[in-house]
Design a protein around this motif. Structure first.
Motif, PDB file in Angstrom:
ATOM      1  N   LEU A  38       0.832  -1.204   0.000  1.00  0.00           N
ATOM      2  CA  LEU A  38       0.000   0.000   0.000  1.00  0.00           C
ATOM      3  C   LEU A  38       0.866   1.254   0.000  1.00  0.00           C
ATOM      4  O   LEU A  38       0.609   2.203  -0.754  1.00  0.00           O
ATOM      5  N   ALA A  39       1.913   1.262   0.823  1.00  0.00           N
ATOM      6  CA  ALA A  39       2.822   2.411   0.865  1.00  0.00           C
ATOM      7  C   ALA A  39       3.509   2.607  -0.486  1.00  0.00           C
ATOM      8  O   ALA A  39       3.697   3.738  -0.946  1.00  0.00           O
ATOM      9  N   ALA A  40       3.869   1.488  -1.124  1.00  0.00           N
ATOM     10  CA  ALA A  40       4.508   1.576  -2.440  1.00  0.00           C
ATOM     11  C   ALA A  40       3.534   2.114  -3.486  1.00  0.00           C
ATOM     12  O   ALA A  40       3.902   2.920  -4.349  1.00  0.00           O
ATOM     13  N   LEU A  41       2.260   1.678  -3.410  1.00  0.00           N
ATOM     14  CA  LEU A  41       1.252   2.159  -4.366  1.00  0.00           C
ATOM     15  C   LEU A  41       0.985   3.652  -4.195  1.00  0.00           C
ATOM     16  O   LEU A  41       0.734   4.368  -5.168  1.00  0.00           O
ATOM     17  N   LEU A  42       1.058   4.129  -2.951  1.00  0.00           N
ATOM     18  CA  LEU A  42       0.865   5.558  -2.704  1.00  0.00           C
ATOM     19  C   LEU A  42       1.945   6.381  -3.397  1.00  0.00           C
ATOM     20  O   LEU A  42       1.690   7.491  -3.856  1.00  0.00           O
ATOM     21  N   TRP A  43       3.155   5.818  -3.489  1.00  0.00           N
ATOM     22  CA  TRP A  43       4.203   6.513  -4.236  1.00  0.00           C
ATOM     23  C   TRP A  43       3.824   6.649  -5.707  1.00  0.00           C
ATOM     24  O   TRP A  43       3.991   7.691  -6.310  1.00  0.00           O
ATOM     25  N   VAL A  44       3.307   5.561  -6.276  1.00  0.00           N
ATOM     26  CA  VAL A  44       2.914   5.589  -7.688  1.00  0.00           C
ATOM     27  C   VAL A  44       1.857   6.664  -7.919  1.00  0.00           C
ATOM     28  O   VAL A  44       1.867   7.375  -8.922  1.00  0.00           O
ATOM     29  N   ILE A  45       0.951   6.823  -6.949  1.00  0.00           N
ATOM     30  CA  ILE A  45      -0.121   7.823  -7.071  1.00  0.00           C
ATOM     31  C   ILE A  45       0.443   9.236  -6.972  1.00  0.00           C
ATOM     32  O   ILE A  45       0.089  10.117  -7.758  1.00  0.00           O
ATOM     33  N   THR A  46       1.347   9.462  -6.013  1.00  0.00           N
ATOM     34  CA  THR A  46       1.892  10.810  -5.824  1.00  0.00           C
ATOM     35  C   THR A  46       2.892  11.170  -6.912  1.00  0.00           C
ATOM     36  O   THR A  46       2.876  12.282  -7.428  1.00  0.00           O
ATOM     37  N   GLY A  47       3.775  10.213  -7.242  1.00  0.00           N
ATOM     38  CA  GLY A  47       4.766  10.464  -8.279  1.00  0.00           C
ATOM     39  C   GLY A  47       5.778  11.541  -7.917  1.00  0.00           C
ATOM     40  O   GLY A  47       6.476  12.048  -8.784  1.00  0.00           O
ATOM     41  N   THR A  48       5.884  11.883  -6.639  1.00  0.00           N
ATOM     42  CA  THR A  48       6.796  12.936  -6.202  1.00  0.00           C
ATOM     43  C   THR A  48       8.053  12.318  -5.606  1.00  0.00           C
ATOM     44  O   THR A  48       7.960  11.407  -4.788  1.00  0.00           O
ATOM     45  N   GLY A  49       9.216  12.820  -5.996  1.00  0.00           N
ATOM     46  CA  GLY A  49      10.485  12.242  -5.583  1.00  0.00           C
ATOM     47  C   GLY A  49      10.658  12.114  -4.095  1.00  0.00           C
ATOM     48  O   GLY A  49      10.885  11.024  -3.574  1.00  0.00           O
ATOM     49  N   LEU A  50      10.539  13.222  -3.343  1.00  0.00           N
ATOM     50  CA  LEU A  50      10.780  13.186  -1.905  1.00  0.00           C
ATOM     51  C   LEU A  50       9.728  12.361  -1.185  1.00  0.00           C
ATOM     52  O   LEU A  50      10.042  11.610  -0.253  1.00  0.00           O
ATOM     53  N   VAL A  51       8.478  12.508  -1.610  1.00  0.00           N
ATOM     54  CA  VAL A  51       7.404  11.703  -1.011  1.00  0.00           C
ATOM     55  C   VAL A  51       7.657  10.228  -1.281  1.00  0.00           C
ATOM     56  O   VAL A  51       7.438   9.372  -0.408  1.00  0.00           O
ATOM     57  N   ALA A  52       8.165   9.929  -2.471  1.00  0.00           N
ATOM     58  CA  ALA A  52       8.447   8.538  -2.825  1.00  0.00           C
ATOM     59  C   ALA A  52       9.499   7.946  -1.904  1.00  0.00           C
ATOM     60  O   ALA A  52       9.395   6.788  -1.493  1.00  0.00           O
ATOM     61  N   ILE A  53      10.513   8.718  -1.570  1.00  0.00           N
ATOM     62  CA  ILE A  53      11.569   8.216  -0.692  1.00  0.00           C
ATOM     63  C   ILE A  53      11.016   7.930   0.695  1.00  0.00           C
ATOM     64  O   ILE A  53      11.303   6.895   1.304  1.00  0.00           O
ATOM     65  N   ILE A  54      10.172   8.839   1.209  1.00  0.00           N
ATOM     66  CA  ILE A  54       9.557   8.631   2.529  1.00  0.00           C
ATOM     67  C   ILE A  54       8.690   7.370   2.510  1.00  0.00           C
ATOM     68  O   ILE A  54       8.786   6.513   3.404  1.00  0.00           O
ATOM     69  N   LEU A  55       7.864   7.246   1.483  1.00  0.00           N
ATOM     70  CA  LEU A  55       6.970   6.096   1.400  1.00  0.00           C
ATOM     71  C   LEU A  55       7.744   4.804   1.164  1.00  0.00           C
ATOM     72  O   LEU A  55       7.353   3.748   1.654  1.00  0.00           O
ATOM     73  N   SER A  56       8.840   4.884   0.404  1.00  0.00           N
ATOM     74  CA  SER A  56       9.623   3.675   0.159  1.00  0.00           C
ATOM     75  C   SER A  56      10.326   3.214   1.435  1.00  0.00           C
ATOM     76  O   SER A  56      10.465   2.010   1.668  1.00  0.00           O
ATOM     77  N   ILE A  57      10.751   4.154   2.266  1.00  0.00           N
ATOM     78  CA  ILE A  57      11.343   3.790   3.552  1.00  0.00           C
ATOM     79  C   ILE A  57      10.293   3.116   4.433  1.00  0.00           C
ATOM     80  O   ILE A  57      10.550   2.080   5.061  1.00  0.00           O
ATOM     81  N   LEU A  58       9.099   3.694   4.484  1.00  0.00           N
ATOM     82  CA  LEU A  58       8.012   3.097   5.256  1.00  0.00           C
ATOM     83  C   LEU A  58       7.676   1.711   4.725  1.00  0.00           C
ATOM     84  O   LEU A  58       7.516   0.753   5.491  1.00  0.00           O
ATOM     85  N   ALA A  59       7.572   1.609   3.397  1.00  0.00           N
ATOM     86  CA  ALA A  59       7.243   0.321   2.780  1.00  0.00           C
ATOM     87  C   ALA A  59       8.331  -0.707   3.057  1.00  0.00           C
ATOM     88  O   ALA A  59       8.044  -1.867   3.366  1.00  0.00           O
TER      89      ALA A  59
END
Length: 201
Positions: free
Chosen positions: A100-121
């Motif tokens: 779910l955290a990884a999918l949220l990155w795909v939805i946001t598509g934002t670099g910094l947000v992606a890093i935060i979500l990828s760490i959580l994931a």
């Protein structure tokens, strides 16, 4: 700060540790949790692509290797039935939340947000292995996590311009790998359990 090219040494350490773990998995002496290792293969690639978008450069190599090594281990676990670790309901929950955290990155598509979500994931993906290392360290191998921590440390030392995009994932990898290494190498979870359990009269 050290020369940025030292990141390559960190990448080599990573692949040595992962190859050793994959080999012990093929022999059946290590039992990886497939949910953790599959997601550990996929999620760092999200962080890697985000780092490329942010122009991180060579330090992103560590992130790539953090994903490539687990891919080798996951494939090795499929080749040996003895290498299978029983997956619990909690493991599935952690895996689902990680996705779910990884999918949220795909939805946001934002670099910094992606890093935060990828760490959580990545952390959620690793929870089954963290719990296993706590209670059954004999089913794991510490070398891959020791090398992972060293690789992350080298990467952090090689960062020329400290930004969140450049340093966050490396710092996280260092902390989680160091924790796993300590739990497995020194059986800290078992020692803590014995310490806290009431003594038998």
């Amino acid at each position: 700060m050290i020369n940025e090219n030292f990141v390559i040494i960190g990448a080599i350490l990573n692949i040595i540790g992962s190859s050793s773990y994959a080999w012990s998995t093929l022999k059946g002496t290590t039992q990886p949790n497939r949910i953790s290792w599959f997601l550990w293969a996929v999620i760092p690639m999200i962080a890697f692509s985000a780092q490329l978008k942010e122009g991180v450069g060579l330090p992103a190599l560590m992130t790539f290797m953090v994903g490539f090594g687990p891919f080798l281990i996951f494939v090795a676990s499929l080749q040996n039935r003895k290498a299978y670790w029983k997956i619990s309901r909690l493991d599935w929950w952690c895996g689902g939340l990680s996705i779910l955290a990884a999918l949220l990155w795909v939805i946001t598509g934002t670099g910094l947000v992606a890093i935060i979500l990828s760490i959580l994931a990545d952390f959620l993906a690793g929870m089954p292995t963290l719990l296993k290392a706590f209670s059954h360290p004999e089913s794991e191998q510490p070398g891959v996590f020791r090398n992972g921590a060293l690789s992350a440390l080298i990467t952090m030392l090689a960062i020329q311009h400290w930004t969140f995009a450049a340093s966050a994932f490396s710092l996280y990898i260092f902390l989680v790998c160091a924790t796993l290494y300590m739990l497995i190498r020194f059986k800290l979870g078992l020692k803590l359990t014995r310490l806290l359990s009431p003594s038998k009269i």
